[in-house]
Structure formats: C-alpha cells, structure tokens
Scaffold this active site. Structure first.
Site, PDB file in Angstrom:
ATOM      1  N   THR A 248       0.839  -1.202   0.000  1.00  0.00           N
ATOM      2  CA  THR A 248       0.000   0.000   0.000  1.00  0.00           C
ATOM      3  C   THR A 248       0.875   1.254   0.000  1.00  0.00           C
ATOM      4  OG1 THR A 248      -1.638  -1.335   1.147  1.00  0.00           O
ATOM      5  CG2 THR A 248      -2.042   1.010   1.144  1.00  0.00           C
ATOM      6  N   HIS A 249       2.173   1.085  -0.246  1.00  0.00           N
ATOM      7  CA  HIS A 249       3.092   2.221  -0.227  1.00  0.00           C
ATOM      8  C   HIS A 249       3.080   2.956  -1.565  1.00  0.00           C
ATOM      9  CE1 HIS A 249       5.317  -0.247   3.075  1.00  0.00           C
ATOM     10  NE2 HIS A 249       4.207   0.293   3.511  1.00  0.00           N
ATOM     11  N   LEU A 250       1.983   3.635  -1.808  1.00  0.00           N
ATOM     12  CA  LEU A 250       1.872   4.480  -2.995  1.00  0.00           C
ATOM     13  C   LEU A 250       2.444   5.854  -2.669  1.00  0.00           C
ATOM     14  CD1 LEU A 250      -1.692   3.232  -3.373  1.00  0.00           C
ATOM     15  CD2 LEU A 250      -0.121   3.051  -5.287  1.00  0.00           C
TER      16      LEU A 250
END
Lengths: 216, 595
Positions: free
Chosen positions: B522-524
C-alpha cells in the site's frame, strides 16, 4: 434430496469425525437450494479432501460457513465498487462483472451442473470423485463458460471461500473443532509469544484456541 | 453545491484526514493556540473498541472483509497500464489496501519506522554527481526533495519519540555507538527503545546475511520493545509478538497509532474538534483562486456543509490528497503529452517481491509469531549504498525478513511451493510443509517516477457523491525490473548460507504488466510532490502549495520518487517539519514560505 445428496458427498469426512454422544442436528442451509447444497458439499470435499494430513472441508463445516457468509454484506457485494458501466478488459485490471458473490454462486453452480449433465448425464454431486475433479480443473483453467461468467471467476470465488471456511475462527461457522488450525499448526487466538519469541528451535507446545475460548 | 451549503462558524485550521499526518498537524496547531477541526470520512475508532482482545484478532474480518479499510463501494480509483488503455475501476481490494476511519492506516499498519536515506532526498543530484546526467534513462523524472537529511533530522527524532520506536543505532553525533545499520546516517539521539528481539527466522537470516558478506541490522519498529510513555504522556505496553499487526488495531497498545500515541491527548484539548463520518468534497478557493477559504463536506446525515478556515491542511492518504487538489483546482494538473503541470505528476509505487526459503523439516519456523515492524534487514543494495555504474539502473532495495505474523487463511492461500496445485491433497501437503518450515524474504525496492506514469481524473466513473474517480496510469519499467532482479539474486546467496532445502526467488518479469489482482504493497507515493522548482513540483519544500499559500499537503504524495523504505517515518517527519515552519513563520506572516 438435500439430506441424501449431502450425506453422500460428505460420507468420507463424516466417517472420520470424532464420535459425539448427541449428534448435532444437520445444518439446514438458508441461502443454497437443495441442488446447490449438494454441489457445494461435494465440491468442498474435493477442494479440501480428508486425508492423512487432516480433515476435509465437510468435517470442517466449510459448506455451512459459506452458507452463513451469504447472509453478510460481503455476499451482496456491499464492499465492492459496483457502479456501472461494467466494461471488460485485460485480466490484470481485475474483476469487472456486475455480479456479487451470491450471484456468482447461483450462476456458477447452475453452470457446473449443466456441464456435468451434458458430459455425464448427472449432476456434479452424483459423479465419481475423479470426474468431479476434472470438472473443477476445467472451471479453474477457465475452460467452461457459464453465461457471462468465466468459469475461473466462479472457481476462484469458491476456492477463496473454502479456504476462509477451513481456516477462519469457528465463530464464522467453519474450522469445526479447530481442525483447520491444528492441521496447519496455527495457534489461533493464543496471540502471546512474549516467552517464546527467542526460544530458537523449540517446539511450541500449546494447541490452538479460538476467540470463544474453545481449545484443541 | 457550495453556494447552497450551510456555512459553519469559521475556525483557524481545518485538517482533512484523521491519520498520522492529520493527528500530528492537529496536535501542533492546537499547541500553537489555533482552533482545529479535523474531518475524517470514516468512523471514529479507538483501540479500546476496535482493538479489544480477543474479538479483534479475527483474520476473516480483518484481512479478508477489510473491516478497518476504505469502503470501496463509495469511492475507489480506476487503473490502466498505459494511456492507450481504458482505465477500469479497482472494484475489489487486492493490490493495495488504503485505510479509512479515525487513525487512518496508522491504526492497522505494521510499524516499520524508517528515516529516509540522505541520498534518496537528493537522488537526482547524487546520480548526476556519481554517474553523469546521461545515466538517467529517457522518460525518468528523477528529482530532489528540496530538503536535506540534516534539516529533517530533528523531526525524525521527534517522530521516533512520539511513536516509541524500537531500534539499534549505528552512529550518534558522528560516533559509532552500536550495531545498527552501517549505511544509516548519524543521529542526534538513541532510539527511544532498544530493538525488538529477533524472531527465529530473523535470527537465522541475520546469521546467514553476515556469512554472505552483508551488513544485517534490526528493523526500526514502532512496536514497543518495553513499556513506554511518549512526550505527550501517551502510554504503550510491551509488544508480545502476537502476530496480529497488519490489518488490526493492536490489542496490546504496543504498536504506535494516532489512536494510542496522539489522539488520547488531543481529544482532551478544548481547541480540537474531531468530526468523523465527514467526507470532504472540495477545498473552497477565493475568486482569484489564490487563497483557500475553507472546505465543503458531507456530514454524517448527508448534508453538505462548508467549514470556513484560515488554513487548510490536506492529510488524507496519498492519492486522496492528489484527487482533492484536482477536484479543487489547486495547482496545475499534469499533462503527460505536453509534459507540463504538476498535480498528478511523478506518481510512484514500491517495487516489492517476496521470495521463499524452505528449511529442513526438523526446523519449525513459527511464522505465526511476529511483530509488524520487527525483523532483520540489510541495506547493501539500497539507495546509493552500492555502485550502480556497471549495473545500469537507478534505485535500490533493502532485503529483509519482516515476519509480521502469518495467519491461517493467508497461509492457505499461499499454499505450497511453485508448481503445487491450489487444492486437493497435494496442496494440503505443500501448504503444511510451507507453513511449518519456510520463511519469507522480501526485496522492498524503490520505484522511479516516469513521464507516462501519472494520476488524473477519470472521464467515466464516479464516486458515491457524483465526483469523478481518480485514474491511475501505471506500469513497471525496465529500470525498476532490472533493479529488482539484481537484488533478488542476493537473496539466493543468503538462502544458500541458511542451508535452504528449497528456494523460490520471486523476481519481477520483463513485459508482465502491473497486476491489480495481487497484493503488493500500500506504499503508494507522489502525485503532488515537494521540490524547489514550481515547474516540476506541486508543493514547495515546506509542503505548501506553490499556488495557494494557505494550503499545505502532507503525505507520501510529496515523495518525488518511491524509496526502498516504508513511508510512514518520512511522512511523520515531514509533518513535523511543515508544522515547525507553519508555527515559527507562517502563522505570523501568512504567505509563500519559499520564493
């Protein structure tokens, strides 16, 4: 019909269940029709068969879990973005059908039984295990079509829910007797390894425990 | 819509989003004596309710029904691999899992808490210094952040003390003091807590990585290794390695969260007003679009209201911040054809692949034991810690065992080694062997920014409020695939030193497009990046909009390119950095902080 088909499909796993003094009343499905229930119990027991490594899906009450899930918002698609238009695209851009899990089961099971009838003249639940496996593999590899539903979409839905039923907390209706967790070696809600984190190589001695405090 | 909206009593500061960045900014602004309204579209949440043992550690509800995550039925994104395709809605949770509700993803994150490598902050300058400008591939928008590690250090230190971070330092004030990461920069102080113990797999990885010639260190973790009271007086209990971090509120009060570490204090403050269930539709601007006048949102009853404010701080998740800027007309939208505009530009992800190592069947790897931020890593191939010259790619990747706790449904889905059927007796045997005797090693790599990877508004699909969804145009590029493949080979060296029975090295494949169906991370990041040039950044180095000076935008949206590290430590430090400059300069002299 329901009782007969269900027992036939789950025969092996029922036999391997521990004896109980008062056998519980058989589960009566709320969502699945008798024909669908016969498919579901038969398919679940092929996806997770009872063998030397542990119980099968029927002994773990996976069909009951799936039926109970069908009454949750998830099964109505309430957690999915379901706004039109529904445009099909490359597989890697993900699910693009207008069907919630309940619809996928209704259409998918009808499709599986239709293929079973066409090929073998009988519904899926009444086929020999090897023929059932062939049909399941056909669905998995997207070689069957159920109207607008690619068979792999239905298969993936079924397989995901079967895994959830076998390995989730028994509060949801599956993983009966913590049989899924015990087979895997998962301690469940123990959730405290303060004293075990650095006992390198030692065997963790405690069995599984559920949210309700059931132990195995 | 705004004309009809009910106008509320003006406040000094309105904050959009109740996660880490929002809670830090709210704490700082109330300390500065300013009245604060914090708007959170999701429900109110606390560890006492969402984290209550044992009901909270229900894997089905937490990880497969996404109890604490974004409600996609109301709002999602559309995704495509390139601008020739029609982007399609991300209808089901899979590749990334954005949060929702008070605490945001900070309630259910894992806890890995890094300081960004100094070289990453000036990546463009560093690459040109070392390899020359021609080393940067065509179409790669490599940029500097416009801020240095030395400037940020006090704010990294502050964040670690608020989070109660456990770790082992290497260097403090220029002196080597411990066995921490030899590639990490000098610190002004110790971690507030000593490193967590190694779980068994991390212990084995540490030994093997050393044997293979690398430099292993304890991951800095916002999971408390001991009882701790932070500078705000918030209390944490010691982590017991329960294995329920990612996707869960920590029932032990051991994992840092806004809900445990900031909000219990903030909620008592008379200047603080938290409003949950409030979805912000847009930031209101004055007639010439140079100044924000407040925000318009739907309240829990569905009424549209306007909250006037002197200062608007956007602290929603990365892509929601970008979308809100686009919906509000703050900054010039990016045009990839003309290569102009900045909002939506430099959208980045993270380049993570997980490999598997099977040990002897006599070794039980106890994968259910874990702490979300704990583990052992080596940075020999991260950032500019190695010579890229002969390798011909930009970027890098830490390698680690970060055993956060593998639970039963996840184990069933993972199944056995590659080639094992997904069901039936063979699956069962493979799954049990894998769960009991294997471990996972991640290459947690950077992702560079490219001219044709960006965010804009979708022309077709709308959210539950009738506003256009955000559209992602994203694919993996050869530079990043080559980096991943190079680093994953090093995992093979470690596995050999571990005496692996079997190894599955997972590498990104050339030509295989980004797949939205498989969880990656989820590391956008990026999309509204910070920098020193308004032509290539939406925000100045203080995370202030270049165009609308009373709008600050805090989040991973500010990263000009993806790093190899987890983003939360950097986001928290940037929040404290921006808050410091708002408090010391902006409040007395509102206006652009950088010219």
């Amino acid at each position: 019909m329901r009782g007969l088909a269900g027992i036939a499909a789950c025969g092996t796993s029922l036999a391997s269940r521990p004896a109980r003094s008062h056998p519980p009343a058989p589960y009566v499905p709320r969502f699945f029709t008798p024909i669908e229930w016969a498919f579901l119990t038969a398919a679940c027991d092929r996806l997770i068969p009872a063998d030397e490594n542990g119980p099968g899906a029927c002994a773990l009450d996976v069909p009951r879990f799936i039926d109970m899930q069908m009454d949750t918002p998830y099964a109505f698609g309430a957690q999915w973005y379901m706004q039109a238009p529904f445009v099909q695209g490359p597989d890697n851009l993900g699910y693009q059908l207008p069907h919630a899990p309940r619809d996928l089961y209704r259409r998918g099971i009808a499709g599986m039984n239709a293929h079973a009838a066409t090929r073998h003249g009988r519904p899926f639940a009444d086929l020999a295990p090897a023929l059932q496996d062939d049909l399941l593999r056909g669905a998995e590899n997207n070689r069957l079509v159920f109207g607008d539903i690619p068979s792999s979409v239905f298969f993936d839905q079924l397989l995901a829910n079967v895994m959830e039923g076998a390995f989730s907390d028994p509060v949801h209706g599956g993983n009966t007797g913590l049989g899924g967790w015990t087979m895997l070696g998962f301690p469940g809600a123990r959730a405290d390894f303060m004293d075990w984190v650095d006992r390198y190589g030692a065997h963790y001695p405690l069995g599984s425990v559920s949210i309700s405090g059931e132990t195995a | 819509m705004s004309d009809d909206a009910r106008r509320l009593k003006p406040v000094d500061v309105v904050i959009v989003g109740g996660g880490w960045a929002g809670s830090i900014m709210a704490k700082e602004m109330t300390e500065a004596g300013r009245s604060v309204v914090m708007l959170e579209r999701g429900p109110d949440r606390s560890t006492a309710s969402e984290g209550a043992y044992p009901a909270s550690i229900d894997e089905l509800e937490a990880n497969f029904r996404y109890k604490l995550f974004q409600d996609l039925s109301k709002n999602t994104v559309t995704i495509r691999n390139n601008s020739q395709q029609t982007a399609l809605p991300y209808r089901r949770m899979a590749a990334f899992l954005p949060g929702e509700g008070v605490g945001g993803a900070g309630l259910h994150w894992s806890g890995v808490h890094f300081r960004i490598p100094p070289d990453d902050l000036r990546m463009r300058s560093r690459v040109i210094e070392k390899y020359g400008a021609r080393f940067i591939p065509e179409g790669m928008n490599l940029q500097d952040y416009g801020v240095t590690y030395e400037e940020l250090e006090p704010f990294f230190d502050r964040a670690e003390k608020v989070f109660g971070t456990s770790g082992e330092p290497y260097m403090i004030n220029g002196k080597v003091v411990g066995k921490g990461n030899v590639f990490s920069p000098s610190r002004s102080d110790h971690f507030p807590l000593p490193a967590l113990k190694d779980v068994y797999t991390a212990h084995l990885f540490r030994k093997a990585a050393e044997e293979a010639g690398f430099h292993p260190y304890s991951l800095p973790a916002a999971n408390a290794s001991r009882q701790y009271v932070n500078p705000y007086g918030a209390q944490m209990g010691p982590c017991n390695f329960c294995g329920y971090c990612s996707g869960y509120a920590c029932y032990m009060y051991s994992k840092a969260s806004p809900n445990v570490n900031i909000l219990p204090v903030l909620r008592q403050h008379p200047l603080f007003d938290l409003r949950a269930g409030c979805h912000v539709l847009k930031v209101e601007l004055d007639a010439d679009g140079r100044r924000a006048t407040g925000v318009t949102y739907t309240d829990p009853d569905g009424k549209v209201v306007t909250q006037p404010a002197e200062l608007v701080i956007l602290t929603a998740f990365q892509f929601h911040n970008v979308r809100l800027m686009l919906l509000s007309g703050i900054g010039r939208p990016y045009d990839p054809v003309r290569n102009e505009g900045v909002v939506g530009r430099n959208f980045v992800y993270q380049n993570v692949t997980t490999s598997n190592v099977w040990l002897d069947r006599g070794i039980e790897t106890n994968q259910y034991i874990g702490a979300g931020g704990g583990g052992v890593a080596f940075d020999d191939f991260n950032s500019e810690n190695f010579d890229h010259g002969p390798l011909g790619f930009v970027g890098g990747s830490p390698v680690w065992v970060n055993q956060a706790g593998v639970r039963a449904i996840a184990a069933a889905h993972s199944g056995g080694p590659p080639g094992t059927p997904r069901w039936g007796s063979a699956w069962k045997a493979g799954m049990i062997d894998t769960y009991r005797h294997s471990l996972r090693i991640d290459a947690h790599g950077s992702n560079m920014a490219y001219r044709d990877v960006y965010l804009d508004l979708d022309p077709t699909w709308k959210d539950a409020y009738g506003q256009p969804l955000l559209r992602m145009t994203f694919d993996w590029k050869d530079n990043d695939i080559r980096m991943n493949r190079y680093v994953v080979d090093k995992i093979g060296d470690v596995a050999k030193a571990m005496g692996a029975r079997r190894v599955n090295l997972t590498k990104r494949e050339f030509g295989r497009p980004f797949d939205t169906r498989q969880y990656q991370t989820t590391h956008l990041g990026g999309g509204a990046v910070m920098g020193s040039d308004p032509g290539t950044s939406a925000l100045n180095r203080y995370l202030q909009s270049w165009d609308v000076h009373n709008v600050f935008v805090i989040g991973a949206n500010a990263f000009p390119q993806g790093t190899g590290y987890n983003p939360t430590g950097m986001v928290a430090a940037l929040a404290y950095w921006a808050a410091h400059h708002i408090r010391t300069t902006y409040l007395a002299h509102p206006g652009p902080l950088a010219g």
